[in-house]
Design a protein around this motif. Structure first.
Motif, PDB file in Angstrom:
ATOM      1  N   HIS A  98       0.663  -1.200  -0.043  1.00 62.86           N
ATOM      2  CA  HIS A  98      -0.018   0.061  -0.070  1.00 62.86           C
ATOM      3  C   HIS A  98       1.027   1.172  -0.208  1.00 62.86           C
ATOM      4  CE1 HIS A  98      -3.335  -2.531   0.839  1.00 62.86           C
ATOM      5  NE2 HIS A  98      -3.021  -3.027   2.025  1.00 62.86           N
ATOM      6  N   TRP A 105       2.431   7.544   3.889  1.00 58.09           N
ATOM      7  CA  TRP A 105       2.379   5.941   4.450  1.00 58.09           C
ATOM      8  C   TRP A 105       2.894   5.261   3.230  1.00 58.09           C
ATOM      9  CZ3 TRP A 105      -2.344   2.537   5.382  1.00 58.09           C
ATOM     10  CH2 TRP A 105      -2.013   1.225   5.728  1.00 58.09           C
ATOM     11  N   HIS A 111       3.545   1.051   2.853  1.00 57.62           N
ATOM     12  CA  HIS A 111       3.377  -0.215   3.507  1.00 57.62           C
ATOM     13  C   HIS A 111       4.100  -1.645   2.565  1.00 57.62           C
ATOM     14  CE1 HIS A 111       1.969  -3.529   6.089  1.00 57.62           C
ATOM     15  NE2 HIS A 111       1.359  -4.020   5.363  1.00 57.62           N
ATOM     16  N   GLY A 122       4.299  -6.604  12.566  1.00 54.02           N
ATOM     17  CA  GLY A 122       4.303  -5.244  12.016  1.00 54.02           C
ATOM     18  C   GLY A 122       5.647  -4.272  12.512  1.00 54.02           C
ATOM     19  N   SER A 144       5.922   0.853   6.821  1.00 55.04           N
ATOM     20  CA  SER A 144       5.807  -0.203   7.939  1.00 55.04           C
ATOM     21  C   SER A 144       6.011  -1.508   6.815  1.00 55.04           C
ATOM     22  CB  SER A 144       4.213  -0.094   8.052  1.00 55.04           C
ATOM     23  OG  SER A 144       3.200  -0.356   6.923  1.00 55.04           O
ATOM     24  N   ARG A 190       5.783  -5.838   6.646  1.00 56.38           N
ATOM     25  CA  ARG A 190       5.127  -6.937   7.135  1.00 56.38           C
ATOM     26  C   ARG A 190       5.479  -8.223   6.370  1.00 56.38           C
ATOM     27  NH1 ARG A 190       2.254  -9.598   2.483  1.00 56.38           N
ATOM     28  NH2 ARG A 190       0.624  -8.112   1.706  1.00 56.38           N
ATOM     29  N   THR A 195      -3.897  -3.428   8.712  1.00 58.74           N
ATOM     30  CA  THR A 195      -3.673  -2.381   7.554  1.00 58.74           C
ATOM     31  C   THR A 195      -4.632  -2.472   6.643  1.00 58.74           C
ATOM     32  OG1 THR A 195      -2.636  -4.298   6.316  1.00 58.74           O
ATOM     33  CG2 THR A 195      -1.162  -2.684   7.750  1.00 58.74           C
ATOM     34  N   LEU A 236      -3.203   1.703  14.017  1.00 58.65           N
ATOM     35  CA  LEU A 236      -2.520   0.473  13.613  1.00 58.65           C
ATOM     36  C   LEU A 236      -2.524  -0.466  14.833  1.00 58.65           C
ATOM     37  CD1 LEU A 236      -1.572  -1.399  11.540  1.00 58.65           C
ATOM     38  CD2 LEU A 236       0.807  -0.261  11.654  1.00 58.65           C
TER      39      LEU A 236
END
Length: 331
Positions: free
Chosen positions: A13, A43, A45, A109, A120, A122, A129, A152
């Motif tokens: 993301h 942000w 991810h 995370g 972030s 993962r 998320t 989160l």
């Protein structure tokens, strides 16, 4: 098309938060020339296992080598680590809700955060998320980097509550089963499994509670002061879950102790009955053995009532034993 391009680069993301609860999706190719306007935050991810993620993180993210090493290390535990320039590394754990996975096999995370940027990572999909993305798409999501990491953490904590409640309800069912029938025994295998799951949850939730307490007192200037109240609430919620897990383990211990005590009582009753039977037949065996010796003939063999006398003698011994056991309250 942007999602396919992002997937090729390991970007799960990418959003520019508009500071009002909404966000605009960004592609991997836009990151190099991206300029944030006043009130906006970024942000990103990433999929930590993707080789392009590791390459971007070390070459293009602007993070220090120390921060990259921590974000990409194989095994880690929940912790919060302030860095220079008011930056923050945050490692959190959440319940694994992926298909076929054990919930207590928790997902990780890993977050790098500063005033206007959150990165972030993962390894496995995170429901938290996905829920954040849904909020951003409806214009009700976090407005700043501070709110982003808070929400989160909030979603990760929510998933823990469901699992803790499930474990507690399973123990309730076993207790009700034992209370309803004195002869019923709890499911030993299920109780051991619940205790193992509770221990696994406590292993990660205990340090995570300390993280929330630490962020409650954080002096980072970009962490909103009013967010400290919510971090404190998360701390209290996790404390309640830990107390519930500890209580669950204690209840399991009592159930297993009850099971062992009932098994011991049952075995004692069996051995007691066996001892009584032995006491009854041992004297009779002695009498029949004594009368069966071949030294000088069996006493009373010539008497036509000899067999009846022997039977009456053994009956008299049995009645005497019964009266003695009744007097001693063994029967």
């Amino acid at each position: 098309m942007d999602e396919e391009d992002n997937a090729q680069w390991g970007l799960v993301h990418g959003f520019v938060l508009d500071g009002k609860g909404g966000a605009q999706a960004v592609a991997r190719g836009q990151l190099d020339d991206l300029q944030l306007r006043e009130g906006q935050s970024l942000w990103l991810h990433w999929d930590r296992s993707h080789p392009q993620t590791q390459s971007w993180l070390r070459r293009d993210s602007g993070l220090s080598e120390f921060a990259c090493d921590l974000l990409l290390e194989e095994n880690t535990r929940p912790r919060a680590l302030p860095l220079a320039n008011d930056e923050l590394l945050l490692f959190l754990r959440g319940v694994n809700l992926n298909p076929g996975a054990e919930p207590e096999d928790m997902v990780s995370g890993r977050i790098f955060a500063e005033s206007r940027r959150v990165i972030s990572l993962r390894m496995r999909p995170l429901r938290a998320t996905d829920e954040l993305v849904e909020l951003l798409q409806t214009g009700k999501g976090p407005k700043t980097a501070s709110e982003l990491i808070l929400q989160l953490a909030d979603y990760l904590t929510d998933k823990v509550e469901d699992l803790v409640t499930e474990l507690s309800e399973q123990v309730d069912q076993q207790e009700e089963r034992v209370d309803a029938d004195e002869r019923a025994l709890p499911d030993h295998g299920l109780l051991l499994q619940i205790r193992r799951r509770a221990a696994g949850l406590r292993r990660f939730l205990s340090p995570q509670r300390d993280i929330y307490a630490q962020l409650t007192r954080s002096q980072l200037p970009w962490l909103a002061h009013e967010d400290g109240i919510y971090w404190n609430e998360l701390n209290n919620r996790l404390l309640r879950y830990l107390e519930e897990l500890e209580l669950t383990r204690e209840r399991i211990g009592l159930l297993l102790e009850t099971e062992n005590r009932r098994l011991d009582l049952r075995m004692n009753h069996i051995m007691f009955r066996f001892g009584i039977i032995t006491c009854v037949f041992l004297p009779m065996s002695f009498v029949t053995g004594l009368l069966g010796i071949n030294v000088g003939g069996i006493p009373g063999a010539e008497n036509p009532y000899g067999f009846l006398i022997a039977c009456l003698l053994m009956l008299l011994i049995g009645v005497g034993q019964w009266l003695l056991f009744r007097r001693l309250r063994w029967l």
